[in-house]
Structures are given as structure tokens and as C-alpha cells.
Design an enzyme around this catalytic site. Structure first.
Site, PDB file in Angstrom:
ATOM      1  N   GLU A 286      61.530  -2.557 137.349  1.00 12.92           N
ATOM      2  CA  GLU A 286      61.506  -1.187 137.940  1.00 12.92           C
ATOM      3  C   GLU A 286      61.391  -1.646 139.275  1.00 12.92           C
ATOM      4  OE1 GLU A 286      63.258   1.027 137.191  1.00 12.92           O
ATOM      5  OE2 GLU A 286      63.958   1.336 134.958  1.00 12.92           O
TER       6      GLU A 286
ATOM      7  N   ARG B  26      63.491  17.817 134.688  1.00 13.23           N
ATOM      8  CA  ARG B  26      63.932  16.607 134.970  1.00 13.23           C
ATOM      9  C   ARG B  26      62.102  16.617 135.127  1.00 13.23           C
ATOM     10  NH1 ARG B  26      65.508  13.557 140.432  1.00 13.23           N
ATOM     11  NH2 ARG B  26      64.995  12.239 139.754  1.00 13.23           N
TER      12      ARG B  26
ATOM     13  N   GLY C 224      66.005  11.396 136.299  1.00 12.56           N
ATOM     14  CA  GLY C 224      66.535  10.836 137.585  1.00 12.56           C
ATOM     15  C   GLY C 224      68.082  10.288 136.970  1.00 12.56           C
ATOM     16  N   GLY C 225      68.125   9.502 136.409  1.00 12.18           N
ATOM     17  CA  GLY C 225      69.419   8.781 136.395  1.00 12.18           C
ATOM     18  C   GLY C 225      68.155   7.605 135.027  1.00 12.18           C
ATOM     19  N   MET C 226      69.759   7.279 134.555  1.00 12.13           N
ATOM     20  CA  MET C 226      69.698   6.400 133.024  1.00 12.13           C
ATOM     21  C   MET C 226      70.572   5.468 133.735  1.00 12.13           C
ATOM     22  SD  MET C 226      67.456   5.133 131.517  1.00 12.13           S
ATOM     23  CE  MET C 226      68.380   3.223 130.007  1.00 12.13           C
ATOM     24  N   GLU C 227      70.451   3.512 133.432  1.00  6.99           N
ATOM     25  CA  GLU C 227      71.163   2.886 134.115  1.00  6.99           C
ATOM     26  C   GLU C 227      71.819   2.528 132.725  1.00  6.99           C
ATOM     27  OE1 GLU C 227      68.072   2.615 133.608  1.00  6.99           O
ATOM     28  OE2 GLU C 227      67.164   0.660 133.219  1.00  6.99           O
ATOM     29  N   ASN C 228      72.601   3.304 131.784  1.00  9.69           N
ATOM     30  CA  ASN C 228      73.072   2.726 131.033  1.00  9.69           C
ATOM     31  C   ASN C 228      75.169   1.546 131.756  1.00  9.69           C
ATOM     32  OD1 ASN C 228      71.324   3.946 128.812  1.00  9.69           O
ATOM     33  ND2 ASN C 228      72.380   5.987 129.704  1.00  9.69           N
TER      34      ASN C 228
ATOM     35  N   GLN D  49      69.419   9.550 124.893  1.00  7.11           N
ATOM     36  CA  GLN D  49      68.018   8.263 125.630  1.00  7.11           C
ATOM     37  C   GLN D  49      67.298   7.454 125.292  1.00  7.11           C
ATOM     38  OE1 GLN D  49      68.173   7.836 128.893  1.00  7.11           O
ATOM     39  NE2 GLN D  49      66.540   7.068 128.229  1.00  7.11           N
TER      40      GLN D  49
ATOM     41  N   HIS E 153      69.470   2.625 142.742  1.00  3.79           N
ATOM     42  CA  HIS E 153      68.429   2.810 142.309  1.00  3.79           C
ATOM     43  C   HIS E 153      69.236   2.483 140.513  1.00  3.79           C
ATOM     44  CE1 HIS E 153      64.856   2.662 140.204  1.00  3.79           C
ATOM     45  NE2 HIS E 153      65.314   2.608 139.404  1.00  3.79           N
ATOM     46  N   GLU E 154      70.198   3.120 140.338  1.00  5.31           N
ATOM     47  CA  GLU E 154      70.692   2.096 138.871  1.00  5.31           C
ATOM     48  C   GLU E 154      71.239   2.159 139.020  1.00  5.31           C
ATOM     49  OE1 GLU E 154      69.275   3.732 136.922  1.00  5.31           O
ATOM     50  OE2 GLU E 154      67.988   6.149 137.804  1.00  5.31           O
TER      51      GLU E 154
ATOM     52  N   TYR F 200      57.012   0.416 139.427  1.00  6.44           N
ATOM     53  CA  TYR F 200      58.319   0.580 140.760  1.00  6.44           C
ATOM     54  C   TYR F 200      58.214   0.243 141.856  1.00  6.44           C
ATOM     55  CZ  TYR F 200      61.053   3.587 137.138  1.00  6.44           C
ATOM     56  OH  TYR F 200      61.582   4.519 135.782  1.00  6.44           O
TER      57      TYR F 200
ATOM     58  N   HIS G 122      70.009  -1.824 139.275  1.00  4.26           N
ATOM     59  CA  HIS G 122      69.396  -2.379 137.953  1.00  4.26           C
ATOM     60  C   HIS G 122      71.004  -2.500 137.206  1.00  4.26           C
ATOM     61  CE1 HIS G 122      66.007  -0.541 136.128  1.00  4.26           C
ATOM     62  NE2 HIS G 122      66.271   0.742 137.129  1.00  4.26           N
TER      63      HIS G 122
ATOM     64  N   GLN H  70      66.327   4.336 126.012  1.00  6.14           N
ATOM     65  CA  GLN H  70      65.364   3.959 126.257  1.00  6.14           C
ATOM     66  C   GLN H  70      63.492   4.983 126.314  1.00  6.14           C
ATOM     67  OE1 GLN H  70      64.526   3.247 130.516  1.00  6.14           O
ATOM     68  NE2 GLN H  70      64.077   0.824 130.911  1.00  6.14           N
TER      69      GLN H  70
ATOM     70  N   LYS I  86      60.376  14.403 135.891  1.00  8.06           N
ATOM     71  CA  LYS I  86      59.370  13.630 137.016  1.00  8.06           C
ATOM     72  C   LYS I  86      59.255  14.611 137.808  1.00  8.06           C
ATOM     73  CE  LYS I  86      61.608  12.575 141.063  1.00  8.06           C
ATOM     74  NZ  LYS I  86      61.672  11.618 142.053  1.00  8.06           N
TER      75      LYS I  86
ATOM     76  N   ASP J 149      55.734   4.465 126.459  1.00  7.29           N
ATOM     77  CA  ASP J 149      56.695   5.194 127.438  1.00  7.29           C
ATOM     78  C   ASP J 149      55.325   5.536 128.951  1.00  7.29           C
ATOM     79  OD1 ASP J 149      59.533   6.515 128.131  1.00  7.29           O
ATOM     80  OD2 ASP J 149      58.673   8.381 127.021  1.00  7.29           O
TER      81      ASP J 149
HETATM   82  N1  BES Z   1      65.598   3.623 133.516  1.00  3.72           N
HETATM   83  C1  BES Z   1      64.903   4.416 134.318  1.00  3.72           C
HETATM   84  C2  BES Z   1      65.096   5.475 133.936  1.00  3.72           C
HETATM   85  C3  BES Z   1      63.679   5.686 132.398  1.00  3.72           C
HETATM   86  C4  BES Z   1      62.142   5.441 132.803  1.00  3.72           C
HETATM   87  C5  BES Z   1      64.332   5.397 131.359  1.00  3.72           C
HETATM   88  C6  BES Z   1      61.803   4.680 131.504  1.00  3.72           C
HETATM   89  C7  BES Z   1      62.828   6.143 130.017  1.00  3.72           C
HETATM   90  C8  BES Z   1      61.902   5.458 130.250  1.00  3.72           C
HETATM   91  C9  BES Z   1      65.669   4.789 135.595  1.00  3.72           C
HETATM   92  O1  BES Z   1      66.578   3.806 135.933  1.00  3.72           O
HETATM   93  C10 BES Z   1      64.457   5.366 136.468  1.00  3.72           C
HETATM   94  O2  BES Z   1      63.587   4.283 136.777  1.00  3.72           O
HETATM   95  N2  BES Z   1      64.939   6.718 137.287  1.00  3.72           N
HETATM   96  C11 BES Z   1      64.042   6.919 137.861  1.00  3.72           C
HETATM   97  C12 BES Z   1      65.378   6.781 139.484  1.00  3.72           C
HETATM   98  C13 BES Z   1      63.925   6.813 140.579  1.00  3.72           C
HETATM   99  C14 BES Z   1      63.084   6.326 140.451  1.00  3.72           C
HETATM  100  C15 BES Z   1      64.700   6.465 141.866  1.00  3.72           C
HETATM  101  C16 BES Z   1      64.191   8.361 137.790  1.00  3.72           C
HETATM  102  O3  BES Z   1      64.644   8.779 136.851  1.00  3.72           O
HETATM  103  O4  BES Z   1      63.188   9.168 138.731  1.00  3.72           O
HETATM  104 ZN    ZN Z   2      65.106   2.362 137.030  1.00  2.50          ZN
END
Ligand code: BES
Ligand code: ZN
Length: 630
Positions: free
Chosen positions: A343, A581, A293-297, A164, A320-321, A408, A324, A166, A583, A400
Site C-alpha cells: 500500500e 464505503r 473505494g477500489g480493489m486491485e483485482n 472480496q 491507486h488501483e 499507505y 497495484h 483481501q 472509509k 484487516d
Molecule cells: N487493496 C486495497 C483495498 C483493501 C484494503 C481491501 C484492505 C481489503 C483490505 C485498495 O487498493 C485500496 O487501498 N483502496 C483504497 C483506495 C484509496 C487509498 C485511494 C480505498 O478503498 O479507499
Molecule cells: Zn491499495
């Protein structure tokens, strides 16, 4: 101090519009895309003096030692008279550094360690140096690498590794210039145990090979935070002409079903914002410790397994991803203070994709829930807190921390406000041109505002006054012209909740056809001091404790904690033990920490489970559970 390198837009088009990727890579190497650089407070690099344009990785993945070990060769472009190359590192052992393909020895030093940022690696270079080779290994505690033990995977037999990067963890697995304003292409050779498969944010294999050696090429230039690697017992299944899923064999069918509508989303996004420029869009399902949740690699979105709920109800995450691929991966925040450009734009586009594919009413439901979340979060942060500004000031702190709901959702609703002010047609045209003109470049808040003013607001003082861009971007809290959002569906849900709360019969609640999001609204509408009898009735009728949907579970647990409903605690404990996760965990532990008993219980659970959570998740939870030690 800033040096502006010129790029020719036509050439850019040629490079990235090119269907033959080898050719594209070659051209990208010859004419690297070098944008205007800012001084990034979270990087030691000095790209205006010497900039890395390409990486060649040659690494061995060692699950026993929990290290990556090998070599990276960096292609660099330098200004005349520059004799030092500055890179970022975190927890890396640098064994040797040489120059050029002839590998001439050179001197290097690691600077003082700076909290959060790691250590600069300073390498002596010569006039004309264009290649720097670094022999290095990572440490088992490198924050960007999660070494997952077999028991923590779906199959239970093989270990798993994922990165990871980012926002600033790429430097913990590769010595490089770790700043989002700098773009690189890359290639890689990765050696893994023969029974496993490696994938990256690059052109990927679709099958395992007997030697466990995987070669990758990434012809599109990306910022370092999008460098990504995953290694595990993986299988691939196609879901469309340019989409597919990677997952452990136990999950691959479920994943292929859950994400079966991805192609429709890509088509919807392309219709609004121009071509998808990354060729393939695949996803990989990671073990539960994945903190996001996801990472937009690029080319390969990394995903939490918690979205595999069987009914495709959480696929806004994919929207969302995928979004990106335009906002963030194509046009990138120059540094982390501008994160809302990534974001906020992405959350806006996510909603446009959802509207296009699943209809206006569904998207409105999501918008109403998102707005409620934002209002709650602004309240928690304090409506005069600097953290509620879109343009942030994170220098000296952890980037972070910038990823709150503000970039967002405040960012997204700002764009909704612009859309409503200028009209959808003009706004869509603006966005499409914005992505075309700035593709593969970085962006700052200030340049975006200039652009917006020039293209859309310049000749309309009334419009520009009523929109009040500076208040949105630099002001705290939520502005007076915050967009109204309404959902008939959710209004109906709230009505039935309030009927029941006011003594109506539970059997009068019409839940047929309710989606996850109806349930979320319903749970939010239950008063926080619900009685034990009421909670029992809810649980008996709707089976919340047994829900397999993590979003619904979390909303239920938040209510249960606040209403001190002990019968939910075994299910809550199970959830905290199994789901990584961040969040979700953050919300639940914060709620627990509000009472002394809850805090104690939360600490006990966290101590038991911390070995399963991701490093960054533990950092966050430690701050919540031990505020006095921080
Ligand atoms: N780029 C982020 C994930 C991220 C944020 C990684 C900060 C490292 C530091 C990703 O696109 C994201 O926003 N994920 C959210 C998705 C949701 C808002 C739909 C998530 O993981 O909850
Ligand atoms: Zn995002």
C-alpha cells in the site's frame, strides 16, 4: 525449515512476456513460480511441504440459496515424504475429496476453528499426488461473498454477487492456501442465471451468453487475495485499446466517462516502472455496499459507485488501483505484516501517476491533504502506538486492522523521503529494476531494506544516516525528517477561509475553478465550533447538504457533527443509508460516537441499515458503536 526453490529469471521473462496467453499458461503450469516462503501467521498452509500452483474452479452460483456449489481441482507440488496437504477454509462445507484425474477417494479432516482464521482442511495425499479435487459449497454467511438483493443495485431488478478476498476471505469461497506469499494461476467455469453475466480477475467475456456459463483463464500467477468474481446484470463498454468498464446498464455510460483517462495513466506508469504485464485493465462498478473505494483485482479493478461524480475528480482512486499492477500484484507482501510494501509503494506510485497526468500542482494538493490526514491518524492511534510502525506485528489479530493510514501514507512519504535523498533519477531506476527483478514474487520488509542498502545507500554513510531507514520502518510515530509538502493552491484556499472566519464577506471567496480538493481544504479550515449562523451561511451559499460528491459530503458532515449543526442531519442520515464505503462510514460513526446523543443516533441508524452494509463493514462499525461488548 524453509525450502528455497530456484527459478530462472530468463524463463520468467519468457512466461510472462509471452503474448500468446495459452502458451504462457501452459509454460506456467510446467514451471510454476515458487518463491521463498515465510510462515504466515494468518494461514494454516505449509507451502514449504506442499504448495498449490494452479486452481481449476467449476462452480454454480445459486442466488436463492446464496451459495457457490461445485468443485475445485488443485495442482500441487510436494516435497518427498509429505503425506498431508494443509489448506485454509472459512465457513465451507467440504463434501468429498479425491486425488488425481482418476479421482481416487482419500481421507480428509477439518481442524479446530480458530477465531478469524477459519479451519484448516487437512487432506491425505500419496507420493506423486499432483492433483487434489475438492467438492464443496459455501455458506450464506461466507464473509468473502456479498449477496446483494435487487433493491440494493442500480437497476433494482436483478441480484448481484461480488467477492472480496483481501486480506483473508478467499478461504471463505474456495478451499486453498490463503497466504499472499503463494502464487497460483487459475481457470474457472462459472454457471450463473441466464440473464446475468460473470466476470473474474482473469480474461473476461465482453458479452452475455444465452446459457449463463462462463469460462475463465488466468495465465499470470497471483496470490489468493486477488481471486475475484462478480455476477450481475452487467454490460461492457470499451474506453480504449486495453481498457473498459463493466457496470449495470444504468451506470455504464457514466462509468465510461468517469474513467475515460485510464489509458493515459497506464502509459504514464509504464514510462516510469516498465511494461503493464496484465494485458487488459478493465474496471467494474459494484453496488454501494462494496466496502472499499477500489480493489486491485488483476485485469479487473473492483470499484465503489461513489466515485461516479461526473467530473473525474476522484480518479486518483484509479491511479491507486492501477499502481497495484506493479506494487502488490507483481511484487507482493510476503505476509500481512509487510502490507506497507503493497500500500505504501502503491500510494507513492499513485501520486507519481497523478503528477504525470494532471500536473505537479494538482499532485501537491493531494499530498498536502494526505499528510494532514496522516497526522490526524497518528494522533488518533497515539504517536507511540505499535500500530504506527511500517513493519507491523499482526499475529494473533485481524490482518484487516493493519490497513490504517500508516502503511499507505507513512509508507508513501518514506519513499518520498528516499526519492528526495537520492534524487529522482536514481530512485526511479531503482524502482524499475525492483519490479523487474521481483516480478511475480513475494517481498519482505527485510529483503527490501537489504536491496535498498545495497543499491542506493551502501557507499554513502552520510546519506544513509540522515535518511535513517530503521527509524522509518521500525520506529513509532512520524520521524523527524518527514518530507515537507506545500501547495500554493491550498494555501490560497486556507487564506480565503480564514478571511471569512474572521468576519469577511462570504461573497469574497473566489471559488471559480475549485476542485473537490480545494473544497476539502476549505471545509477543514472551518473551526469546529462554527456557529449555527455561520453553518447556515455556508450551506446556503455552497449547497453542501445537496453535494453529490461523497468526499465533500463527508468532510461537511464531520464539521456538522462537531458543530452540532442539526440541519445537516437529514442529509447525513440519507448518506448513511445509501453509502456502504467503509472509509466514510468509519469516520462518521466514530465522530458520532463521541457524544452520548450521537452514539444513540448512530446505533439507531446502524440497526436500520446494517442489512445493506457489507459483513466486514458491520464488524468495524460494531466495534465503534459497542466498544464495551468487544
Ligand atoms: N487493496 C486495497 C483495498 C483493501 C484494503 C481491501 C484492505 C481489503 C483490505 C485498495 O487498493 C485500496 O487501498 N483502496 C483504497 C483506495 C484509496 C487509498 C485511494 C480505498 O478503498 O479507499
Ligand atoms: Zn491499495
Amino acid at each position: 525449515m524453509l525450502k528455497k526453490f530456484m527459478i530462472i529469471p530468463a524463463l520468467l521473462f519468457l512466461v510472462f512476456g509471452c503474448s500468446n496467453t495459452k502458451e504462457a499458461a501452459k509454460m506456467a503450469e510446467e514451471k510454476p513460480v515458487i518463491p521463498e516462503y515465510v510462515k504466515d501467521p494468518h494461514s494454516f498452509s505449509r507451502p514449504w511441504e506442499a504448495v498449490v500452483t494452479h486452481l481449476s474452479l467449476d462452480l454454480v452460483v445459486d442466488f436463492e440459496k446464496k451459495t457457490l456449489d461445485g468443485k475445485v481441482s488443485l495442482k500441487i507440488k510436494t516435497k518427498e515424504n509429505v503425506r498431508e496437504l494443509y489448506l485454509d477454509t472459512g465457513d465451507l462445507s467440504i463434501n468429498n475429496v479425491t486425488l488425481g484425474s482418476e479421482e481416487t477417494p482419500t481421507e480428509f479432516r477439518l481442524g479446530e476453528k480458530v477465531d478469524l482464521l477459519g479451519r484448516p482442511l487437512i487432506i491425505d495425499i500419496l507420493p506423486g499426488t499432483s492433483i487434489v479435487n475438492i467438492y464443496y459449497s459455501t455458506s450464506p454467511k461466507s464473509g468473502g461473498l456479498d449477496w446483494v438483493s435487487p433493491l440494493q443495485t442500480a437497476g433494482g431488478k436483478h441480484p448481484f454477487l461480488y467477492t472480496q478476498s483481501q486480506p483473508i476471505f478467499a478461504r471463505t469461497w474456495i478451499p486453498l492456501q490463503d497466504s499472499p506469499g503463494i502464487r497460483i494461476t487459475y481457470d474457472a467455469k462459472i454457471k450463473v442465471p441466464a440473464e446475468l453475466m460473470a466476470v473474474m480477475s482473469a480474461e473476461n467475456p465482453m458479452e452475455k451468453n444465452a446459457e449463463g456459463v462462463y469460462n475463465f483463464n488466468m495465465p499470470q500467477a497471483i496470490p489468493s487475495y486477488l481471486l475475484a468474481l462478480a455476477v450481475g446484470n452487467l454490460e461492457f463498454k470499451a474506453t480504449g485499446p486495453r481498457t473498459g468498464v463493466y457496470a449495470e446498464p444504468e451506470l455504464v455510460e457514466a462509468a465510461a466517462y468517469e474513467f475515460g483517462e485510464t489509458e493515459e495513466m497506464i502509459v504514464a506508469a509504464e514510462g516510469m516502472y516498465g511494461p503493464y504485464r496484465w494485458e487488459r485493465y478493465d474496471v467494474i462498478v459494484l453496488p454501494p455496499s462494496f466496502p472499499w473505494g477500489g480493489m486491485e483485482n488483476p485485469r479487473l479493478t473492483f470499484l465503489t459507485p461513489t466515485v461516479l461524480v461526473g467530473d473525474r475528480s476522484l480518479v486518483a482512486l484509479i491511479a491507486h488501483e492501477l499502481a497495484h499492477s506493479w506494487s502488490g500484484n507483481l511484487v507482493t507482501n510476503a505476509d500481512w505484516n509487510d502490507i506497507w510494501l503493497n500500500e505504501g509503494f502503491t500510494t507513492y506510485i499513485e501520486s507519481r501517476i497523478m503528477e504525470e497526468v494532471y500536473g505537479v500542482e494538482y499532485d501537491r494538493m493531494l499530498a498536502v491533504l494526505d499528510k494532514e490526514n496522516l497526522i490526524r491518524e497518528v494522533k488518533d492511534l497515539g504517536s507511540d502506538s505499535p500500530a504506527t510502525r511500517l513493519k507491523l506485528d499482526l499475529a494473533g489479530g485481524d490482518p484487516d486492522d493493519g490497513f490504517t493510514g500508516i502503511p499507505y501514507q507513512k509508507g508513501r512519504f518514506f519513499l518520498t523521503a528516499i526519492e528526495r535523498a537520492v534524487g529522482r533519477e536514481k530512485w526511479d531506476e531503482f524502482l524499475r529494476n525492483y519490479f523487474d527483478d521481483n516480478a511475480f514474487k513475494n517481498m519482505t520488509t527485510e529483503r527490501f531494506i537489504e536491496h535498498l542498502n545495497a543499491e542506493l545507500l551502501a557507499d554513502n554513510k552520510q546519506l544513509s544516516d540522515s535518511l535513517d531507514v530503521s527509524e522509518w520502518v521500525y520506529g513509532v510515530g512520524l520521524p523527524g525528517n518527514f518530507p515537507e509538502v506545500r501547495s500554493n493552491e491550498l494555501a490560497k484556499v486556507s487564506k480565503s477561509a480564514s478571511n471569512w472566519v474572521n468576519g469577511g464577506s462570504i461573497s469574497d471567496i473566489e471559488t471559480d475553478g475549485w476542485t473537490t480538493h480545494h473544497w476539502l481544504q476549505f471545509l477543514r479550515d472551518i473551526p469546529r465550533n462554527a456557529s449555527r449562523e455561520q453553518m447556515d451561511e455556508l450551506n446556503k451559499t455552497f449547497g453542501f447538504n445537496e453535494s453529490n460528491n461523497p468526499e465533500i459530503l463527508v468532510e461537511w458532515f464531520l464539521l456538522a457533527i462537531e458543530s452540532d449543526y442539526q440541519s445537516a442531519y437529514p442529509a447525513l442520515e440519507k448518506f448513511l443509508m445509501e453509502v456502504g464505503r467503509r472509509k466514510f462510514l468509519k469516520k462518521l460513526y466514530i465522530k458520532l460516537a463521541k457524544t452520548p446523543e450521537g452514539l444513540n443516533w448512530g446505533r439507531e441508524i446502524h440497526e436500520k441499515v446494517r442489512f445493506k452494509y457489507h459483513y466486514s463493514t458491520n464488524l468495524t462499525l460494531d466495534k465503534i458503536l459497542n466498544p464495551e461488548k468487544m
